[in-house]
Design a protein around this motif. Structure first.
Motif, PDB file in Angstrom:
ATOM      1  N   LYS A 121       0.809  -1.219   0.000  1.00 39.96           N
ATOM      2  CA  LYS A 121       0.000   0.000   0.000  1.00 39.96           C
ATOM      3  C   LYS A 121       0.846   1.274   0.000  1.00 39.96           C
ATOM      4  O   LYS A 121       0.365   2.323  -0.437  1.00 39.96           O
ATOM      5  CB  LYS A 121      -0.930   0.003   1.212  1.00 39.96           C
ATOM      6  CG  LYS A 121      -2.018  -1.063   1.174  1.00 39.96           C
ATOM      7  CD  LYS A 121      -2.919  -0.896  -0.028  1.00 39.96           C
ATOM      8  CE  LYS A 121      -4.023  -1.932  -0.051  1.00 39.96           C
ATOM      9  NZ  LYS A 121      -4.897  -1.785  -1.250  1.00 39.96           N
ATOM     10  N   THR A 122       2.055   1.211   0.493  1.00 39.97           N
ATOM     11  CA  THR A 122       2.903   2.407   0.558  1.00 39.97           C
ATOM     12  C   THR A 122       3.945   2.462  -0.541  1.00 39.97           C
ATOM     13  O   THR A 122       4.648   3.471  -0.653  1.00 39.97           O
ATOM     14  CB  THR A 122       3.623   2.486   1.917  1.00 39.97           C
ATOM     15  OG1 THR A 122       4.403   1.296   2.123  1.00 39.97           O
ATOM     16  CG2 THR A 122       2.627   2.630   3.054  1.00 39.97           C
ATOM     17  N   THR A 123       4.045   1.411  -1.359  1.00 39.88           N
ATOM     18  CA  THR A 123       5.079   1.358  -2.387  1.00 39.88           C
ATOM     19  C   THR A 123       4.462   1.035  -3.733  1.00 39.88           C
ATOM     20  O   THR A 123       3.992  -0.092  -3.940  1.00 39.88           O
ATOM     21  CB  THR A 123       6.134   0.286  -2.052  1.00 39.88           C
ATOM     22  OG1 THR A 123       6.611   0.476  -0.724  1.00 39.88           O
ATOM     23  CG2 THR A 123       7.300   0.356  -3.023  1.00 39.88           C
ATOM     24  N   PRO A 124       4.440   1.979  -4.665  1.00 41.03           N
ATOM     25  CA  PRO A 124       3.986   1.645  -6.025  1.00 41.03           C
ATOM     26  C   PRO A 124       4.894   0.584  -6.631  1.00 41.03           C
ATOM     27  O   PRO A 124       6.122   0.638  -6.479  1.00 41.03           O
ATOM     28  CB  PRO A 124       4.104   2.984  -6.768  1.00 41.03           C
ATOM     29  CG  PRO A 124       4.079   4.028  -5.697  1.00 41.03           C
ATOM     30  CD  PRO A 124       4.743   3.406  -4.511  1.00 41.03           C
ATOM     31  N   MET A 125       4.307  -0.378  -7.306  1.00 38.55           N
ATOM     32  CA  MET A 125       5.094  -1.486  -7.844  1.00 38.55           C
ATOM     33  C   MET A 125       6.091  -1.024  -8.899  1.00 38.55           C
ATOM     34  O   MET A 125       7.150  -1.622  -9.064  1.00 38.55           O
ATOM     35  CB  MET A 125       4.170  -2.553  -8.429  1.00 38.55           C
ATOM     36  CG  MET A 125       3.520  -3.432  -7.382  1.00 38.55           C
ATOM     37  SD  MET A 125       4.726  -4.347  -6.373  1.00 38.55           S
ATOM     38  CE  MET A 125       4.640  -3.443  -4.832  1.00 38.55           C
ATOM     39  N   GLU A 126       5.766   0.056  -9.612  1.00 39.24           N
ATOM     40  CA  GLU A 126       6.730   0.550 -10.595  1.00 39.24           C
ATOM     41  C   GLU A 126       7.980   1.100  -9.920  1.00 39.24           C
ATOM     42  O   GLU A 126       9.091   0.988 -10.463  1.00 39.24           O
ATOM     43  CB  GLU A 126       6.108   1.610 -11.501  1.00 39.24           C
ATOM     44  CG  GLU A 126       5.549   2.829 -10.775  1.00 39.24           C
ATOM     45  CD  GLU A 126       4.086   2.679 -10.444  1.00 39.24           C
ATOM     46  OE1 GLU A 126       3.421   3.706 -10.226  1.00 39.24           O
ATOM     47  OE2 GLU A 126       3.610   1.528 -10.405  1.00 39.24           O
ATOM     48  N   ASP A 127       7.818   1.673  -8.720  1.00 39.25           N
ATOM     49  CA  ASP A 127       8.987   2.136  -7.965  1.00 39.25           C
ATOM     50  C   ASP A 127       9.814   0.955  -7.464  1.00 39.25           C
ATOM     51  O   ASP A 127      11.057   0.985  -7.487  1.00 39.25           O
ATOM     52  CB  ASP A 127       8.547   2.993  -6.776  1.00 39.25           C
ATOM     53  CG  ASP A 127       7.913   4.297  -7.214  1.00 39.25           C
ATOM     54  OD1 ASP A 127       8.016   4.636  -8.418  1.00 39.25           O
ATOM     55  OD2 ASP A 127       7.313   4.977  -6.358  1.00 39.25           O
ATOM     56  N   PHE A 128       9.132  -0.088  -7.017  1.00 39.62           N
ATOM     57  CA  PHE A 128       9.847  -1.263  -6.515  1.00 39.62           C
ATOM     58  C   PHE A 128      10.621  -1.953  -7.637  1.00 39.62           C
ATOM     59  O   PHE A 128      11.792  -2.322  -7.465  1.00 39.62           O
ATOM     60  CB  PHE A 128       8.841  -2.232  -5.882  1.00 39.62           C
ATOM     61  CG  PHE A 128       9.449  -3.511  -5.394  1.00 39.62           C
ATOM     62  CD1 PHE A 128      10.463  -3.503  -4.449  1.00 39.62           C
ATOM     63  CD2 PHE A 128       9.007  -4.732  -5.888  1.00 39.62           C
ATOM     64  CE1 PHE A 128      11.024  -4.688  -4.000  1.00 39.62           C
ATOM     65  CE2 PHE A 128       9.558  -5.912  -5.445  1.00 39.62           C
ATOM     66  CZ  PHE A 128      10.571  -5.890  -4.503  1.00 39.62           C
ATOM     67  N   THR A 129       9.993  -2.143  -8.791  1.00 39.14           N
ATOM     68  CA  THR A 129      10.690  -2.787  -9.904  1.00 39.14           C
ATOM     69  C   THR A 129      11.815  -1.901 -10.440  1.00 39.14           C
ATOM     70  O   THR A 129      12.845  -2.412 -10.904  1.00 39.14           O
ATOM     71  CB  THR A 129       9.704  -3.110 -11.028  1.00 39.14           C
ATOM     72  OG1 THR A 129       8.963  -1.916 -11.390  1.00 39.14           O
ATOM     73  CG2 THR A 129       8.711  -4.175 -10.584  1.00 39.14           C
ATOM     74  N   TYR A 130      11.629  -0.588 -10.355  1.00 43.85           N
ATOM     75  CA  TYR A 130      12.708   0.328 -10.754  1.00 43.85           C
ATOM     76  C   TYR A 130      13.940   0.123  -9.885  1.00 43.85           C
ATOM     77  O   TYR A 130      15.071   0.046 -10.390  1.00 43.85           O
ATOM     78  CB  TYR A 130      12.207   1.774 -10.649  1.00 43.85           C
ATOM     79  CG  TYR A 130      13.292   2.821 -10.748  1.00 43.85           C
ATOM     80  CD1 TYR A 130      13.795   3.213 -11.986  1.00 43.85           C
ATOM     81  CD2 TYR A 130      13.826   3.422  -9.611  1.00 43.85           C
ATOM     82  CE1 TYR A 130      14.791   4.164 -12.088  1.00 43.85           C
ATOM     83  CE2 TYR A 130      14.821   4.375  -9.701  1.00 43.85           C
ATOM     84  CZ  TYR A 130      15.298   4.747 -10.930  1.00 43.85           C
ATOM     85  OH  TYR A 130      16.294   5.689 -11.030  1.00 43.85           O
ATOM     86  N   MET A 131      13.731  -0.001  -8.563  1.00 44.39           N
ATOM     87  CA  MET A 131      14.854  -0.211  -7.664  1.00 44.39           C
ATOM     88  C   MET A 131      15.473  -1.594  -7.874  1.00 44.39           C
ATOM     89  O   MET A 131      16.692  -1.759  -7.714  1.00 44.39           O
ATOM     90  CB  MET A 131      14.409  -0.051  -6.209  1.00 44.39           C
ATOM     91  CG  MET A 131      14.079   1.367  -5.820  1.00 44.39           C
ATOM     92  SD  MET A 131      15.410   2.554  -6.203  1.00 44.39           S
ATOM     93  CE  MET A 131      16.802   1.823  -5.344  1.00 44.39           C
ATOM     94  N   LEU A 132      14.664  -2.581  -8.240  1.00 48.76           N
ATOM     95  CA  LEU A 132      15.229  -3.899  -8.536  1.00 48.76           C
ATOM     96  C   LEU A 132      16.174  -3.826  -9.730  1.00 48.76           C
ATOM     97  O   LEU A 132      17.259  -4.434  -9.710  1.00 48.76           O
ATOM     98  CB  LEU A 132      14.100  -4.896  -8.825  1.00 48.76           C
ATOM     99  CG  LEU A 132      13.256  -5.344  -7.636  1.00 48.76           C
ATOM    100  CD1 LEU A 132      12.169  -6.316  -8.103  1.00 48.76           C
ATOM    101  CD2 LEU A 132      14.104  -6.002  -6.555  1.00 48.76           C
TER     102      LEU A 132
END
Length: 264
Positions: free
Chosen positions: A131-142
């Motif tokens: 809920k606090t992390t957009p998945m596009e931001d998470f995959t970007y960091m990956l």
């Protein structure tokens, strides 16, 4: 040209909320440490305290309503069921009461509370991260950490597909209501109403997959070159890294302490 609009993409992406603006990898680290810590402590008071902590953090992050709307379903579907099963069938000596030949003991009640606190604590950490992390931001960091863009796309597409299916199902159900088809009532009526929805839902999923593949080819997704990004995330600062290292160290100390207690 609107320079404010251009400047927005030249600066790191921020929301103004200190929790949401944490680096996705830092949030994942913290949520895993906090969500797994009740498994080490093995105390339902600590576990439910962690549940309350996640609820307070969701309120501070400004996502309490969306967080709790999903969290209470986990409580009803898994928490209550696991508690009843564990309280009814776990062994114990101090019988509190008996229902239909099933003895409820003090030990089984504690065991039920323990397992419920573990499930709720871990699921609370996972839901709060989503809920606090957009998945596009998470995959970007990956991708920034060296993960293949194919893997990151699969992760992002999986989460996006779940969201799209839920939204498409709502649209189809509303269209069914507009046609006069009964979609409300008891469980049998709702189940019967969902059967005609499955066909259009599956067809939409297939067509959206084809559209995504065409869009990926048009954007040279598989080209052997470095990819560009529309926006950047702020790097983790020293204070943020210090907090993550502190929680990691405390988690390691919990594991060591648990091992020493088992040995001694």
């Amino acid at each position: 040209m609107d320079y404010e609009f251009v400047q927005k993409y030249m600066e790191p992406k921020r929301t103004g909320n200190i929790i949401r603006d944490l680096n996705p990898m830092s949030k994942l680290n913290l949520m895993l440490v906090l969500g797994l810590s009740p498994f080490i402590v093995q105390n339902y008071i600590y576990g439910f305290g962690m549940v309350l902590f996640f609820i307070l953090v969701s309120a501070a992050a400004g996502c309490f309503r969306s967080f709790f709307s999903m969290y209470w379903k986990v409580l009803l579907l898994f928490g209550v069921f696991l508690f009843l099963v564990k309280a009814a069938f776990a062994p114990g000596e101090h019988v509190l009461f008996e229902i239909w030949g099933i003895c409820i003991t003090k030990e089984s009640m504690i065991a039920g509370l323990n397992i419920v606190s573990l499930v709720l604590a871990f699921s609370g950490g996972f839901i709060l991260f989503v809920k606090t992390t957009p998945m596009e931001d998470f995959t970007y960091m990956l991708e920034q950490k060296g993960v293949s863009h194919m893997v990151s796309f699969v992760i992002l597409s999986s989460f996006q597909t779940i969201t799209d299916l839920g939204q498409n199902a709502k649209v189809i159900m509303e269209s069914q209501k507009a046609r006069g088809i009964e979609t409300e009532g008891n469980v049998l009526k709702r189940a019967a109403a969902y059967i005609p929805v499955m066909g259009p839902l599956v067809l939409n999923a297939i067509s959206s997959t084809e559209e995504k593949s065409i869009a990926m080819d048009a954007r040279a997704f598989s080209a052997p070159v470095s990819h560009t990004f529309l926006s950047e995330l702020p790097p983790a600062g020293r204070r943020e890294k210090g907090i993550v290292y502190l929680f990691d160290a405390a988690f390691i100390m919990l594991i060591i302490g648990r091992i020493l207690l088992c040995i001694l």
